[in-house]
Scaffold this motif. Structure first.
Motif, PDB file in Angstrom:
ATOM      1  N   ALA A  98       0.822  -1.206   0.000  1.00  0.00           N
ATOM      2  CA  ALA A  98       0.000   0.000   0.000  1.00  0.00           C
ATOM      3  C   ALA A  98       0.858   1.260   0.000  1.00  0.00           C
ATOM      4  CB  ALA A  98      -0.933  -0.004   1.207  1.00  0.00           C
ATOM      5  N   HIS A 109      -4.268   1.498   7.671  1.00  0.00           N
ATOM      6  CA  HIS A 109      -3.071   2.067   7.042  1.00  0.00           C
ATOM      7  C   HIS A 109      -3.105   1.904   5.517  1.00  0.00           C
ATOM      8  CE1 HIS A 109      -1.005   2.792  10.862  1.00  0.00           C
ATOM      9  NE2 HIS A 109      -1.438   1.608  11.249  1.00  0.00           N
ATOM     10  N   GLN A 110      -4.210   2.315   4.899  1.00  0.00           N
ATOM     11  CA  GLN A 110      -4.407   2.253   3.444  1.00  0.00           C
ATOM     12  C   GLN A 110      -4.551   0.819   2.912  1.00  0.00           C
ATOM     13  OE1 GLN A 110      -0.956   5.002   2.410  1.00  0.00           O
ATOM     14  NE2 GLN A 110      -2.555   5.906   1.150  1.00  0.00           N
ATOM     15  N   SER A 112     -10.567  -0.240   6.836  1.00  0.00           N
ATOM     16  CA  SER A 112      -9.270   0.227   6.352  1.00  0.00           C
ATOM     17  C   SER A 112      -8.259   0.262   7.486  1.00  0.00           C
ATOM     18  CB  SER A 112      -9.409   1.623   5.742  1.00  0.00           C
ATOM     19  OG  SER A 112      -8.175   2.088   5.233  1.00  0.00           O
ATOM     20  N   GLY A 135      -0.364   2.992  -3.071  1.00  0.00           N
ATOM     21  CA  GLY A 135      -1.404   3.883  -2.591  1.00  0.00           C
ATOM     22  C   GLY A 135      -2.577   3.162  -1.955  1.00  0.00           C
ATOM     23  N   ARG A 136      -2.738   1.881  -2.275  1.00  0.00           N
ATOM     24  CA  ARG A 136      -3.828   1.080  -1.743  1.00  0.00           C
ATOM     25  C   ARG A 136      -3.483  -0.383  -1.944  1.00  0.00           C
ATOM     26  NH1 ARG A 136      -7.511   1.021   1.914  1.00  0.00           N
ATOM     27  NH2 ARG A 136      -7.876   3.222   1.417  1.00  0.00           N
TER      28      ARG A 136
END
Length: 233
Positions: A30, A85-86, A83, A34-35
């Motif tokens: 992530a 931490h992303q 969610s 970003g994810r």
């Protein structure tokens, strides 16, 4: 289109710390993409959300999964999961809700939105077979202990050696990592340190992990290049 990688993580024996490494791997993925998605596939693991400390977070668990065919939007999947931490986390809350067909649909959708890490049980089952079949890479976590390596030898029989690597937990002068790799017939990714961050109140805080844990996770990600699966957008 080019999909993100799917990486399975499982233990060679009980207490190896595979779920912790799966979480670290998802967090590192992530941080880059970003994810990422972390899918709990262990029916008796106690729920990976408990390990992470997000068991009270709003979002769907396995028992709330309802799929009716068709293509699942990865953004919808992301938004309906808790969610951390992303990392979008699908945790087990009811072992009976785990379904191999649903797992395939979920991973097909998730991989279009980010890297996917699957926390797997070490014993064979239709669910584990479905998970292993979709993974680009499988990381087998085993402690550097004789009994653990003996147990891991049984687990590794059900894995594809061309898509499997070892993460060795701890170290032992009498049983070095390269010797364990030779005994199991699987290449060694590296040595994982024992990390107190996994035992802190409030759940796993990846920001407090030792550097070695992050380095091994990064090595797994670098080894697992994205694969063109021809998935429709």
């Amino acid at each position: 289109m080019t999909a993100h990688p799917r990486i399975g993580v499982l233990a060679g024996c009980g207490g190896a710390g595979a779920s912790v490494f799966a979480a670290v791997l998802a967090w590192c993925a992530a941080s880059e993409a970003g994810r990422a998605f972390l899918i709990d596939c262990d029916p008796v693991g106690g729920g990976i959300d408990v390990l992470l400390g997000c068991e009270r977070a709003v979002g769907s668990r396995w028992s709330q999964v309802r799929l009716r065919g068709g293509s699942l939007d990865p953004d919808v999947l992301r938004d309906c999961l808790p969610s951390w931490h992303q990392v979008s986390v699908l945790a087990v809350d009811d072992p009976g809700a785990l379904d191999p067909v649903a797992l395939g649909q979920l991973t097909d959708a998730a991989v279009r939105g980010g890297p996917v890490v699957l926390d797997l049980a070490r014993w064979p089952s239709p669910l584990r077979a479905a998970a292993l079949d979709c993974c680009d890479l499988t990381v087998l976590v085993t402690p550097a202990e004789v009994r653990a390596v003996t147990a891991s030898a049984a687990v590794v029989q059900g894995l594809d050696p061309a898509r499997t690597v070892l993460a060795i937990r701890g170290s032992a002068p009498s049983l070095p990592a390269d010797r364990i790799g030779a005994l199991l017939g699987v290449p060694v990714l590296g040595e994982l340190p024992y990390d107190r961050a996994s035992r802190q109140p409030g759940g796993l805080d990846p920001r407090r992990l030792r550097r070695g844990s992050r380095q091994i996770a990064q090595a797994a990600l670098e080894r697992c290049a994205p694969v063109d699966r021809g998935v429709a957008a």
